[in-house]
Design a protein around this motif. Structure first.
Motif, PDB file in Angstrom:
ATOM      1  N   ILE A   1      31.357  49.487  41.264  1.00  0.00           N
ATOM      2  CA  ILE A   1      32.632  49.007  40.744  1.00  0.00           C
ATOM      3  C   ILE A   1      33.086  47.880  41.655  1.00  0.00           C
ATOM      4  CG2 ILE A   1      35.043  49.558  40.245  1.00  0.00           C
ATOM      5  CD1 ILE A   1      34.195  52.429  39.752  1.00  0.00           C
ATOM      6  N   LYS A   2      33.243  46.705  41.090  1.00  0.00           N
ATOM      7  CA  LYS A   2      33.619  45.525  41.870  1.00  0.00           C
ATOM      8  C   LYS A   2      35.066  45.157  41.550  1.00  0.00           C
ATOM      9  CE  LYS A   2      32.339  40.667  42.611  1.00  0.00           C
ATOM     10  NZ  LYS A   2      31.425  39.586  42.148  1.00  0.00           N
ATOM     11  N   ARG A   3      35.908  45.200  42.554  1.00  0.00           N
ATOM     12  CA  ARG A   3      37.315  44.836  42.394  1.00  0.00           C
ATOM     13  C   ARG A   3      37.527  43.372  42.778  1.00  0.00           C
ATOM     14  NH1 ARG A   3      36.680  49.946  44.057  1.00  0.00           N
ATOM     15  NH2 ARG A   3      37.816  51.604  42.982  1.00  0.00           N
ATOM     16  N   TYR A   4      38.582  42.794  42.282  1.00  0.00           N
ATOM     17  CA  TYR A   4      38.945  41.403  42.582  1.00  0.00           C
ATOM     18  C   TYR A   4      37.825  40.434  42.183  1.00  0.00           C
ATOM     19  CZ  TYR A   4      42.173  44.129  45.422  1.00  0.00           C
ATOM     20  OH  TYR A   4      43.073  45.066  45.845  1.00  0.00           O
ATOM     21  N   ALA A   5      37.127  40.729  41.095  1.00  0.00           N
ATOM     22  CA  ALA A   5      36.063  39.850  40.609  1.00  0.00           C
ATOM     23  C   ALA A   5      36.686  38.632  39.930  1.00  0.00           C
ATOM     24  CB  ALA A   5      35.162  40.605  39.636  1.00  0.00           C
ATOM     25  N   ILE A   6      36.168  37.461  40.240  1.00  0.00           N
ATOM     26  CA  ILE A   6      36.722  36.224  39.667  1.00  0.00           C
ATOM     27  C   ILE A   6      35.685  35.448  38.847  1.00  0.00           C
ATOM     28  CG2 ILE A   6      38.480  35.972  41.446  1.00  0.00           C
ATOM     29  CD1 ILE A   6      36.653  33.922  42.818  1.00  0.00           C
ATOM     30  N   ASN A   7      34.464  35.978  38.720  1.00  0.00           N
ATOM     31  CA  ASN A   7      33.416  35.282  37.977  1.00  0.00           C
ATOM     32  C   ASN A   7      32.904  36.079  36.782  1.00  0.00           C
ATOM     33  OD1 ASN A   7      33.262  32.978  39.738  1.00  0.00           O
ATOM     34  ND2 ASN A   7      32.202  34.267  41.224  1.00  0.00           N
ATOM     35  N   ASP A   8      33.658  37.076  36.358  1.00  0.00           N
ATOM     36  CA  ASP A   8      33.204  37.943  35.267  1.00  0.00           C
ATOM     37  C   ASP A   8      34.167  37.923  34.089  1.00  0.00           C
ATOM     38  OD1 ASP A   8      31.025  38.731  36.823  1.00  0.00           O
ATOM     39  OD2 ASP A   8      32.155  40.337  37.773  1.00  0.00           O
TER      40      ASP A   8
END
Length: 303
Positions: free
Chosen positions: A8-15
């Motif tokens: 689980i990736k939080r603070y993702a800006i490229n998705d």
């Protein structure tokens, strides 16, 4: 309902738009030579081994052969490692537990115009779980994006497209034989599903992992541009509304995933070094960008 997730990736800006929480579902039918998440291939839980941390104490009972027989062995081995050289990859999350994790970042996602992205692996490999997650996210008012190869039955593709606001579609190669050589599957189903998504008017972005030596040549870029242009033409014939240029994300290859093949226990027999892959230079990236733009497509470098 449970979903098997490996990260689980939080603070993702490229998705997808805004700041997002990205859910990585375990399991993928493709075996891309350049994959930077080979731990996503298997649907089963696995063990990742970091040799740099291992002190060779054999407290796990596995060193140096690392032969695992069942889930109890996996749990025991990880618990016995004093150096945290072993970690589990992939577990089942109950819906309520997963939603509780997602809700922690609601304010940040909403303030940024973001939301939640399902990725993988291939989320469409688990249609029941993916649709269940998307419907619950929709009920809670989250913006929903799905990052997918579209290598799935057309009925699954349509059902998922109806339950999200955006599809991020991986388009790797236009030549069917090359696609099979480098991913393990043909691209015929993928191209057919992309065409159906476009004709149905669903919002989507095309993402191209750009690998010098595999798909960054002029022939593939020209074929890709012409295929995308044909989607615009067909969409215009279906709807009298103005058709927007297709957005393409060029994602330059990096080789950080090579080490992961050695970390997975048991190690994958797959060896990325057997393929002619190279990180594309700035000149190669610019050439590919220009080729796509010359056909009227909007091209973004990166996610």
């Amino acid at each position: 309902m449970f979903a098997r997730i490996f990260d689980i990736k939080r603070y993702a800006i490229n998705d997808g738009p805004g700041i997002r929480t990205t859910i990585f579902m375990k399991g993928c039918p493709l075996r891309c030579a350049w994959c930077h998440n080979p731990e996503s291939w298997s649907t089963e839980p696995q063990v990742l081994y970091r040799q740099s941390k291992c002190i060779g104490c054999n407290g796990c009972g596995l060193f140096p052969h690392f032969v695992l027989t069942d889930h109890d062995d996996i749990a025991a081995a990880i618990a016995q490692c004093p150096a945290t050289a072993l970690e589990t990859c992939g577990r089942e999350w109950p819906m309520d537990e997963l939603m509780a994790e997602i809700e922690k970042e609601r304010d940040i996602m909403e303030d940024s115009g973001g939301g939640v992205t399902l990725s993988g692996g291939e989320p469409l490999m688990h249609p029941e779980e993916a649709l269940g997650l998307l419907r619950e996210l929709g009920r809670r008012g989250f913006h929903r994006t799905v990052d997918t190869t579209l290598y799935a039955a057309p009925a699954v593709v349509e059902a998922v497209a109806e339950e999200c606001e955006l599809l991020l579609i991986d388009l790797k190669l236009m030549d069917a034989e090359k696609h099979r050589r480098y991913t393990g599957v043909s691209n015929e189903l993928i191209l057919r599903n992309i065409r159906s998504v476009a004709q149905a008017g669903h919002a989507f972005v095309i993402r191209i992992p750009l690998i010098d030596g595999i798909n960054a040549d002029d022939e593939n870029m020209e074929s890709t541009a012409l295929f995308l242009s044909s989607l615009l033409q067909e969409s215009a014939e279906v709807s009298s509304e103005a058709t927007r240029p297709i957005t393409v994300h060029l994602l330059p290859y990096h080789d950080m995933g090579k080490d992961k093949h050695r970390r997975i226990l048991p190690p994958t027999p797959y060896n990325p070094q057997h393929f002619p892959m190279a990180v594309p230079s700035d000149a190669v990236i610019a050439r590919c960008q220009q080729r796509l733009q010359s056909h009227g497509h909007r091209v973004v470098i990166g996610g």
